[in-house]
Write a protein that holds these residues in place. Structure first.
Motif, PDB file in Angstrom:
ATOM      1  N   ARG A  16       0.840  -1.201   0.000  1.00 22.82           N
ATOM      2  CA  ARG A  16       0.000   0.000   0.000  1.00 22.82           C
ATOM      3  C   ARG A  16       0.875   1.252   0.000  1.00 22.82           C
ATOM      4  O   ARG A  16       0.620   2.206  -0.720  1.00 22.82           O
ATOM      5  N   VAL A  17       1.944   1.245   0.811  1.00 18.53           N
ATOM      6  CA  VAL A  17       2.852   2.386   0.855  1.00 18.53           C
ATOM      7  C   VAL A  17       3.494   2.580  -0.510  1.00 18.53           C
ATOM      8  O   VAL A  17       3.567   3.685  -1.032  1.00 18.53           O
ATOM      9  N   ASN A  24       3.987  14.086  -3.559  1.00 21.75           N
ATOM     10  CA  ASN A  24       3.312  14.961  -2.612  1.00 21.75           C
ATOM     11  C   ASN A  24       2.642  14.245  -1.451  1.00 21.75           C
ATOM     12  O   ASN A  24       2.277  14.876  -0.483  1.00 21.75           O
ATOM     13  N   THR A  25       2.426  12.952  -1.543  1.00 22.71           N
ATOM     14  CA  THR A  25       1.697  12.231  -0.505  1.00 22.71           C
ATOM     15  C   THR A  25       2.401  10.920  -0.209  1.00 22.71           C
ATOM     16  O   THR A  25       2.854  10.236  -1.106  1.00 22.71           O
ATOM     17  N   THR A  26       2.472  10.592   1.076  1.00 21.04           N
ATOM     18  CA  THR A  26       3.051   9.328   1.514  1.00 21.04           C
ATOM     19  C   THR A  26       2.169   8.770   2.613  1.00 21.04           C
ATOM     20  O   THR A  26       1.611   9.511   3.412  1.00 21.04           O
ATOM     21  N   TRP A  27       2.073   7.468   2.657  1.00 24.74           N
ATOM     22  CA  TRP A  27       1.343   6.794   3.727  1.00 24.74           C
ATOM     23  C   TRP A  27       2.357   6.288   4.741  1.00 24.74           C
ATOM     24  O   TRP A  27       3.275   5.568   4.407  1.00 24.74           O
ATOM     25  N   VAL A  28       2.198   6.683   5.989  1.00 22.78           N
ATOM     26  CA  VAL A  28       3.073   6.236   7.069  1.00 22.78           C
ATOM     27  C   VAL A  28       2.196   5.658   8.164  1.00 22.78           C
ATOM     28  O   VAL A  28       1.333   6.349   8.709  1.00 22.78           O
ATOM     29  N   ARG A  31      -1.404   6.255   7.814  1.00 24.06           N
ATOM     30  CA  ARG A  31      -1.889   7.632   7.828  1.00 24.06           C
ATOM     31  C   ARG A  31      -1.313   8.384   6.642  1.00 24.06           C
ATOM     32  O   ARG A  31      -0.149   8.240   6.306  1.00 24.06           O
ATOM     33  N   LYS A  32      -2.122   9.200   6.036  1.00 26.13           N
ATOM     34  CA  LYS A  32      -1.687   9.995   4.893  1.00 26.13           C
ATOM     35  C   LYS A  32      -0.875  11.194   5.387  1.00 26.13           C
ATOM     36  O   LYS A  32      -1.326  11.937   6.264  1.00 26.13           O
ATOM     37  N   VAL A  33       0.320  11.366   4.850  1.00 30.14           N
ATOM     38  CA  VAL A  33       1.192  12.480   5.240  1.00 30.14           C
ATOM     39  C   VAL A  33       1.495  13.287   3.985  1.00 30.14           C
ATOM     40  O   VAL A  33       2.020  12.755   3.015  1.00 30.14           O
TER      41      VAL A  33
END
Length: 103
Positions: A16-17, A24-28, A31-33
């Protein structure tokens, strides 16, 4: 069996990551960062510029960072020329009281 379920969930999370990351967007941790939404820390140069200039008697200033063992090596700063001069280690600015006077 539990171990394989945990491993499968970890693999899905990693996929998923990888699939949802972009410039502009990363999942950590699920959670969307968005980096642009994060507050930018003040740059050190801007914080130093806000500090008052230290006026000293004479034509030389000494600076050791002012933090004892957490400071920096003592340096002497020549103040013969007009205007404030900055410490090369910490950026603290010094000026001679009354300006520079050549004898």
């Amino acid at each position: 069996m539990l171990r394989s379920i945990v491993a499968a969930r970890s693999a899905v999370a990693l996929a998923r990551v990888a699939m949802t990351s972009s410039a502009n967007t990363t999942w950590v941790n699920g959670r969307k960062v968005t980096p642009m939404a994060q507050p930018a820390p003040a740059a050190a140069i801007d914080m130093i510029a806000k500090a008052p200039i230290v006026e000293v008697e004479g034509h030389a200033a000494k600076c050791d960072g002012g933090a004892g063992a957490l400071g920096h090596p003592r340096v002497y700063i020549n103040l013969d020329k007009e205007g404030p001069k900055a410490c090369g280690y910490c950026g603290k600015r010094f000026a001679s009281k009354g300006g520079a006077h050549h004898h």
